[in-house]
Scaffold this motif. Structure first.
Motif, PDB file in Angstrom:
ATOM      1  N   UNK A  14      60.743  42.586  32.969  1.00 22.42           N
ATOM      2  CA  UNK A  14      59.469  41.948  32.633  1.00 22.42           C
ATOM      3  C   UNK A  14      58.852  41.196  33.805  1.00 22.42           C
ATOM      4  N   UNK A  15      59.416  41.342  35.003  1.00 25.49           N
ATOM      5  CA  UNK A  15      58.884  40.628  36.163  1.00 25.49           C
ATOM      6  C   UNK A  15      57.499  41.149  36.546  1.00 25.49           C
ATOM      7  N   UNK A  16      56.659  40.215  36.982  1.00 24.31           N
ATOM      8  CA  UNK A  16      55.331  40.557  37.485  1.00 24.31           C
ATOM      9  C   UNK A  16      55.152  39.916  38.856  1.00 24.31           C
ATOM     10  N   UNK A  17      54.339  40.521  39.725  1.00 26.57           N
ATOM     11  CA  UNK A  17      54.085  39.907  41.039  1.00 26.57           C
ATOM     12  C   UNK A  17      53.465  38.519  40.882  1.00 26.57           C
ATOM     13  N   UNK A  18      53.889  37.594  41.726  1.00 23.85           N
ATOM     14  CA  UNK A  18      53.334  36.240  41.727  1.00 23.85           C
ATOM     15  C   UNK A  18      52.011  36.252  42.485  1.00 23.85           C
ATOM     16  N   UNK A  19      50.991  35.619  41.930  1.00 22.99           N
ATOM     17  CA  UNK A  19      49.693  35.565  42.594  1.00 22.99           C
ATOM     18  C   UNK A  19      49.763  34.603  43.783  1.00 22.99           C
ATOM     19  N   UNK A  20      49.309  35.058  44.936  1.00 24.22           N
ATOM     20  CA  UNK A  20      49.333  34.245  46.152  1.00 24.22           C
ATOM     21  C   UNK A  20      47.919  34.185  46.720  1.00 24.22           C
ATOM     22  N   UNK A  21      47.173  33.130  46.440  1.00 22.14           N
ATOM     23  CA  UNK A  21      45.807  33.030  46.977  1.00 22.14           C
ATOM     24  C   UNK A  21      45.821  32.589  48.435  1.00 22.14           C
ATOM     25  N   UNK A  22      44.926  33.134  49.236  1.00 24.60           N
ATOM     26  CA  UNK A  22      44.774  32.704  50.622  1.00 24.60           C
ATOM     27  C   UNK A  22      43.898  31.449  50.670  1.00 24.60           C
ATOM     28  N   UNK A  23      44.221  30.487  51.544  1.00 28.72           N
ATOM     29  CA  UNK A  23      43.403  29.273  51.623  1.00 28.72           C
ATOM     30  C   UNK A  23      42.018  29.528  52.212  1.00 28.72           C
TER      31      UNK A  23
END
Length: 729
Positions: A14-23
């Motif tokens: 059930x893992x999903x990619x973690x959202x990583x926003x750029x600054x």
């Protein structure tokens, strides 16, 4: 344990990619914003303090107390803009990691009121407890005092809410207890020796710096599966596990599409690297399943090494946020590629010349050839030193396998450059060169750029390969501190260059002009070092035989390789170039031997525990199921049919019982061998005893467990299998 295995598999499904926003959309907006670099110094330091730092970085000029106070105040002011509450001296003890002790900025004034203060004294030097760090006998456990001292050449940085100040770490008596101190000495030595040689060609050269570009390989494993493998948790590698039916044989993982969860991890890792001024550039899938690589742009060796140490810590932190665990062990999985950390090394002058890059003129190429030939001689004379610098309990499983160079040191130059060196030997002789002979030789030397541009391949089987403008030392392990091979290479090069210049100077005293003297010494070095050049397959058995004929050493025993640090040639380099004194060299050997012993000891204990408390009980459970099945079969079928139908099942029971008995006996024998080794007082004897009498059991016991894995019902097997560890994303 089998429940934990299946819970882990269910969890990661059930893992999903973690959202990583750029600054920001512009890298330049945040690159280095957590580093007290020159731009920040100019903003936060008075001009006099800024000039003092630059002078210290470029010329080694000491910083006085008043200047240190101003620098510390400016550094604190900058750090407070990032919400920093603590500071630490960040250093690299002999533990294969970094160390830090966090202190708050708060102090009490004379009225007992709290103030925030950071003085030059705290910036420049601190006194951590050194009693529990490896010292190799330099100090007793009850002698706790040690000192950390600011390395001004490596900028301070902020991680989380802590200001980190790179430092050296020395004992109360001033002897090195870390990797950075001898590395800085080795870099100073090669700078001095290389500059002296360069001045024979160009008087304008005032400094030669060493550059490093590391290639960090690693595995990613889901944290749930990792937590279900005690061997991975405690040793960093799988001590058991049958190979998956599919592993890397199709070559479909290498440079393949990066899985989304891994991409998210890499994205956040790169983001944090950029904020810390680590110029990472390349990322890709490696050969083995779930194996990857990250590589930066070249930097000064000292800074590059600090960045690699920082990176490995960042990788562990960020992986956890993405429900991964980083495996930096050199051989976490048997049967697939292990992980290395290729060290790409070059020397460059302050005039902008890469000494390992061909030039556009014959004169420039003479300088290039001078350094190339001296590298050949350095490696030839210091095979044992270079090997000792990368030998460890983990890397010994990788060296000589199909993904890593063998323990035999050799250099790949490419056939055209190698033929050119042979041609130089043929053209030169003891007679003085005529003008025409010099012209012909220069014409040949002038062709080097066109030859190398398209003709220098990358021999992946060579441990020390020339790749056009640098040398790639491929034998270093993925968990290693790059300082270790960089100390050996740069100190060895410094020693060789000093000898080269002394030989040239001696010939000049005897009446030869400088050009002829250089030619003569180069010819001698080319001939003397020819045996170290090898253009073929370093993995082949034929090369092992050929290397033996050439007199090249091949040491696969870790303790034996480490002891080579005390050989005359290694001592001549390490002590002769003042990298270590007698006590420091002795301590390094003791620390490395003790580290090896303890790692094998831990692996032995973990394997014994897993074998007796997890594998054998599982095998007995399955064996009892089979026995019960035989009992029921006998009640249903007549005797002849029973014998026919159950013959294979009886054989399987015998097989399982046979392996159970062998496992129990060998675990007991291994324990006894360990006890005998532990009673030895001498670290050298203990390391050799672990290598010869304990380590072999690890593979033997594993073999029986791996066979049981194939024979026992998958539903009750207690540990995640290779197919799950390597192919679940």
């Amino acid at each position: 344990m089998s429940k934990m295995r299946f819970f882990a598999l269910q969890e990661l499904a059930n893992r999903q990619p973690v959202d990583v926003p750029y600054p920001s959309g512009n890298l330049s907006d945040y690159y280095g914003d957590h580093v007290f670099n020159r731009k920040k110094m100019q903003e936060y330091l008075p001009q006099a303090a800024y000039n003092a730092v630059i002078e210290a970085i470029e010329n080694g000029t000491p910083i006085n107390r008043d200047m240190a106070d101003m620098i510390a105040n400016g550094m604190k002011s900058w750090a407070k803009t990032l919400g920093v509450t603590h500071y630490t001296h960040w250093f690299q003890p002999l533990t294969d990691g970094t160390a830090e002790k966090h202190d708050n900025f708060i102090e009490l004034d004379k009225n007992g009121d709290v103030i925030e203060h950071f003085s030059g004294k705290l910036l420049v030097q601190q006194e951590p407890d050194a009693s529990s760090f490896p010292s190799g006998g330099i100090r007793n456990t009850f002698e706790a005092r040690g000192y950390t001292a600011w390395d001004v050449s490596s900028p301070a940085f902020v991680v989380d809410k802590t200001l980190c100040i790179p430092t050296i770490f020395i004992s109360y008596t001033g002897e090195a207890l870390d990797y950075k101190t001898p590395l800085l000495k080795a870099l100073a030595a090669v700078d001095k020796a290389a500059t002296a040689v360069c001045k024979m060609f160009d008087k304008n050269v005032k400094r030669v710096g060493a550059n490093l570009g590391w290639e960090q390989e690693y595995f990613l494993v889901d944290i749930a599966l990792y937590n279900a493998r005690p061997d991975l948790i405690l040793t960093g590698r799988t001590l058991m596990g049958h190979s998956s039916a599919k592993d890397q044989q199709l070559d479909d993982h290498y440079f393949g599409s990066i899985p989304p969860r891994v991409t998210a991890f890499m994205k956040e890792l790169e983001l944090e690297c950029y904020r810390l001024g680590i110029p990472v550039k390349t990322r890709h899938n490696e050969v083995a399943p779930n194996q990857f690589e990250l590589a930066p742009i070249f930097e000064d060796v000292n800074l590059a090494n600090d960045h690699n140490q920082l990176l490995m810590d960042l990788m562990k932190r960020i992986a956890n946020k993405h429900n991964f665990t980083i495996l930096l062990h050199e051989k976490p999985f048997k049967g697939v590629n292990g992980s290395g950390k290729h060290n790409n090394w070059s020397l460059c002058t302050d005039t902008g010349i890469n000494l390992f890059a061909p030039a556009k003129t014959p004169e420039g190429n003479m300088l290039f050839l001078t350094f190339i030939v001296n590298v050949l001689m350095m490696v030839y004379k210091n095979q044992d030193l270079l090997r000792a610098s990368i030998m460890s309990a983990g890397n010994c499983h990788r060296l000589g396998a199909n993904e890593a160079p063998p323990a035999i040191l050799s250099i790949f130059l490419g056939k055209h450059l190698s033929h050119m060196l042979d041609d130089i030997v043929e053209r030169l002789n003891d007679a003085e060169l005529s003008s025409e002979e010099k012209r012909q030789l220069q014409l040949g030397i002038g062709r080097i750029p066109s030859i190398i541009q398209d003709s220098t391949d990358r021999n992946r089987t060579s441990p020390f390969a020339f790749t056009g403008n640098r040398f790639e030392f491929r034998a270093a392990g993925s968990s290693a501190n790059c300082a270790s091979p960089m100390i050996a290479i740069n100190a060895g090069m410094a020693h060789q260059l000093r000898e080269f210049k002394a030989q040239v100077d001696e010939l000049k005293k005897n009446g030869l002009d400088q050009e002829h003297a250089i030619y003569k010494v180069l010819r001698e070095l080319i001939i003397a070092s020819k045996n170290i050049r090898f253009e073929g397959d370093g993995y082949s058995n034929e090369w092992k035989k050929e290397a033996e004929k050439r007199g090249l050493t091949n040491t696969s025993s870790v303790p034996e390789a480490i002891m080579k640090l005390n050989d005359p040639q290694s001592r001549e380099v390490l002590i002769g170039e003042k990298i270590f004194n007698e006590n420091e060299l002795k301590s390094r050997i003791e620390v490395d031997l003790e580290k090896y012993t303890k790692k094998v000891q831990i692996e032995s204990r973990v394997l014994g525990d897993l074998a007796i408390n997890h594998i054998v009980p599982t095998a007995v459970i399955y064996e009892n199921r089979l026995l019960q099945n035989l009992h029921f079969m006998k009640e249903v079928f007549d005797e002849d049919e029973y014998k026919e139908l159950c013959a294979n099942r009886k054989d399987l029971i015998r097989e399982i019982q046979h392996r159970i008995l062998i496992i129990k006996k060998e675990v007991n024998d291994m324990t006894e061998a360990r006890k005998v080794a532990n009673h030895l007082d001498n670290d050298i004897d203990k390391a050799f005893r672990y290598s010869e009498n304990v380590s072999p059991y690890l593979e033997s016991i594993r073999d029986h467990i791996d066979h049981l894995e194939l024979e026992i019902d998958d539903e009750i097997w207690p540990l995640p299998k290779y197919r799950e560890l390597l192919f679940t994303k």
